[in-house]
Enzyme design. Structure first.
Site, PDB file in Angstrom:
ATOM      1  N   CYS A   1      16.015 -12.213  -3.721  1.00 28.90           N
ATOM      2  CA  CYS A   1      16.388 -13.217  -2.278  1.00 28.90           C
ATOM      3  C   CYS A   1      16.833 -14.620  -2.841  1.00 28.90           C
ATOM      4  CB  CYS A   1      15.280 -13.156  -1.286  1.00 28.90           C
ATOM      5  SG  CYS A   1      15.663 -14.101   0.211  1.00 28.90           S
TER       6      CYS A   1
ATOM      7  N   CYS B   1       7.833 -13.760   0.588  1.00 28.05           N
ATOM      8  CA  CYS B   1       7.560 -12.981  -0.535  1.00 28.05           C
ATOM      9  C   CYS B   1       6.990 -13.758  -1.865  1.00 28.05           C
ATOM     10  CB  CYS B   1       8.819 -12.310  -0.884  1.00 28.05           C
ATOM     11  SG  CYS B   1       9.364 -11.084   0.512  1.00 28.05           S
TER      12      CYS B   1
ATOM     13  N   CYS C   1      17.783 -11.083   4.696  1.00 26.72           N
ATOM     14  CA  CYS C   1      16.421 -11.018   4.408  1.00 26.72           C
ATOM     15  C   CYS C   1      16.487  -9.479   3.630  1.00 26.72           C
ATOM     16  CB  CYS C   1      15.491 -11.049   5.330  1.00 26.72           C
ATOM     17  SG  CYS C   1      13.783 -10.554   4.656  1.00 26.72           S
TER      18      CYS C   1
ATOM     19  N   GLN D   1       2.134   0.232  11.305  1.00 23.40           N
ATOM     20  CA  GLN D   1       2.206  -0.203  10.068  1.00 23.40           C
ATOM     21  C   GLN D   1       3.699  -0.816  10.073  1.00 23.40           C
ATOM     22  OE1 GLN D   1      -0.076  -1.056   8.181  1.00 23.40           O
ATOM     23  NE2 GLN D   1      -1.742   0.333   8.202  1.00 23.40           N
TER      24      GLN D   1
ATOM     25  N   GLU E   1     -10.587   3.887  20.591  1.00 24.00           N
ATOM     26  CA  GLU E   1      -9.882   2.670  20.662  1.00 24.00           C
ATOM     27  C   GLU E   1     -10.012   1.890  21.806  1.00 24.00           C
ATOM     28  OE1 GLU E   1      -7.714  -0.578  20.230  1.00 24.00           O
ATOM     29  OE2 GLU E   1      -7.767   0.967  18.508  1.00 24.00           O
TER      30      GLU E   1
ATOM     31  N   ASP F   1     -10.583   2.544  10.217  1.00 25.78           N
ATOM     32  CA  ASP F   1      -9.512   1.822  10.060  1.00 25.78           C
ATOM     33  C   ASP F   1      -9.646   0.488  10.753  1.00 25.78           C
ATOM     34  OD1 ASP F   1      -7.126   0.885   9.175  1.00 25.78           O
ATOM     35  OD2 ASP F   1      -5.836   2.149  10.338  1.00 25.78           O
TER      36      ASP F   1
ATOM     37  N   CYS G   1      -6.907  -3.078   4.965  1.00 26.86           N
ATOM     38  CA  CYS G   1      -5.868  -4.054   4.531  1.00 26.86           C
ATOM     39  C   CYS G   1      -6.087  -5.466   3.703  1.00 26.86           C
ATOM     40  CB  CYS G   1      -4.953  -4.383   5.444  1.00 26.86           C
ATOM     41  SG  CYS G   1      -5.620  -5.345   6.767  1.00 26.86           S
TER      42      CYS G   1
END
Length: 455
Positions: free
Chosen positions: A69, A78, A157, A282, A333, A382, A409
């Site tokens: 990029c 990034c 992008c 995700q 949840e 998770d 994550c």
């Protein structure tokens, strides 16, 4: 007087900065790659470490490449795009190992990172802040420069689907033609704050969400939504999200469908999922599919017809993917809208063995122990980036007979929680990293935890 030093970059920090040392003093260098020899300028200094930027690259690392990029240095999204992809994976494994060593303490088996199936056009959730030029009132859309709120107008992008660039460019022009102004953060004025796109890797369809600085729909907004829906191919719906608060949060609490559908469809483990404006899902569906299939294969090899608990379930993605190898999946949840959507997805996929609960995970754990007293063969955790509370981990231990599969994550909170589980008598079998976010320092991990001492 500005301090300049010549340093060699030894490794990468967990936030993507190169690490150098000057007589043992740690220096974090922005935009550096291990193997670089560089002249750096100190930008901030304290007793324990300093921050620096490169003034001159004396000897570049052999792992440096040209970014895909042209905006990589100014965009900030990034951080690692100037490093070749195979070496990025090696560095990410080292980040996980270093984090586990510093927080967990003991030695853990960290596997090689499973790469993303795509390292271009992989990001299927796009969130662009919107502004406008001072004089011409031209609409700007892009990302902020690192450590600032200066908007970089992005026309192309490479990490998002090419069609999303076309959607954003259309909105830039059409919004101005419809008389819609861009948001001005300092004065909290203007109409359009963000454009969010949910793009399907399954069928290429797109959902556009216009985030407005308003509490109601106005005529100019209706006109823009209609133009997006009717003039752009592959846009299945346009929504408005109302966010009139002075906040850094992108989405407000209320979303309304203006045109078409309020969701896109995505496929994981041969199941079809619906994703709405506010649905957690995700951003890299193909890498996510790797994770879900990996967990599914691991469970099927180690259990026959297990009872599975899916905690912090969102739209019950894990539970739905695991349903065809389980006796039953119990999903919990706390966000009601996610549970309602999960129920719809379950019915449309013809699934009969998933039990949904709309509760806080900790409250559900406590209730389950006091009432049904079921013991689960496998519990899938998770949680969000902040990880689990010790109370939730204690409950999970009491509810689980054999294994906890912890998906995270955030290597730091994962290491913290794995240390707690180990102190409670568990054994960490291994940690498997997955590259969900190529060209960034972020890394997803799946940890397999054996229950050795049920308390």
């Amino acid at each position: 007087m500005q301090i300049e030093l010549t340093v060699e970059i030894e490794k990468l920090s967990n936030l993507g900065y190169g690490i150098a040392k000057d007589n043992g003093y740690v220096i974090f260098v922005e935009g550096a790659c291990p193997g670089d020899k560089a002249r750096v300028q100190i930008t901030k200094k304290n007793k324990n470490f300093a921050n620096a930027k490169i003034v001159e690259l004396i000897e570049p690392s052999p792992h440096r490449v040209n970014p895909i990029c042209p905006m990589q240095k100014v965009c900030g999204a990034c951080q690692l795009q100037f490093i070749d992809y195979d070496y990025q994976l090696k560095l990410k494994k080292e980040i996980v190992e270093d984090t586990m060593h510093s927080i967990y303490g003991g030695k853990l088996d960290v596997k090689d990172v499973i790469p993303s199936p795509q390292n271009k056009e992989y990001r299927h959730k796009i969130q662009y802040p919107i502004s406008e030029t001072r004089d011409s009132k031209r609409i700007l859309a892009g990302y902020y420069k690192p450590a600032s709120h200066e908007l970089v107008n992005i026309k192309y992008c490479p990490i998002q689907p090419e069609y999303c660039d076309k959607i954003i460019e259309f909105i830039r022009v059409a919004a101005q033609e419809c008389g819609i102004s861009g948001y001005k953060e300092k004065s909290h004025a203007g109409d359009l704050r963000h454009v969010v796109i949910r793009s399907s890797a399954y069928n290429g369809k797109n959902l556009v969400i216009l985030v407005v600085n308003s509490t109601r729909v106005f005529d100019k907004l209706k006109k823009l939504a209609n133009r997006i829906f009717t003039e752009l191919d592959n846009v299945v719906g346009v929504c408005v999200n109302f966010n009139s608060q002075k906040t850094n949060l992108i989405l407000g609490k209320e979303t309304q469908i203006l045109e078409g559908e309020g969701y896109i469809e995505e496929q994981l483990c041969d199941k079809i999922f619906k994703i709405g404006a506010e649905t957690f899902f995700q951003v890299n569906p193909k890498s996510a599919d790797n994770i879900f299939r990996y967990v599914k294969n691991y469970i099927s090899k180690n259990f026959e017809n297990p009872l599975i608990l899916d905690a912090y379930a969102g739209i019950t993605t894990f539970g739905i993917c695991l349903s065809d190898i389980a006796k039953k999946v119990v999903s919990v949840e706390e966000v009601k809208a996610s549970v309602i959507l999960a129920d719809k997805i379950i019915k449309e996929n013809g699934i009969k063995n998933v039990e949904l609960h709309n509760m806080d995970a900790g409250m559900f754990f406590e209730k389950e122990l006091k009432t049904k007293g079921r013991k689960f063969d496998v519990t899938v955790l998770d949680p969000p980036r902040k990880g689990c509370t010790t109370e939730s981990l204690d409950y999970a231990l009491q509810l689980t007979k054999n294994k906890i599969i912890y998906v995270s994550c955030n290597p730091a909170t994962l290491a913290r929680d794995l240390k707690y589980l180990t102190e409670k008598g568990c054994n960490v079998e291994f940690v498997q990293p997955f590259d969900m976010f190529p060209h960034t320092y972020h890394i997803e991990n799946v940890a397999i935890v054996n229950i050795c001492n049920n308390n």
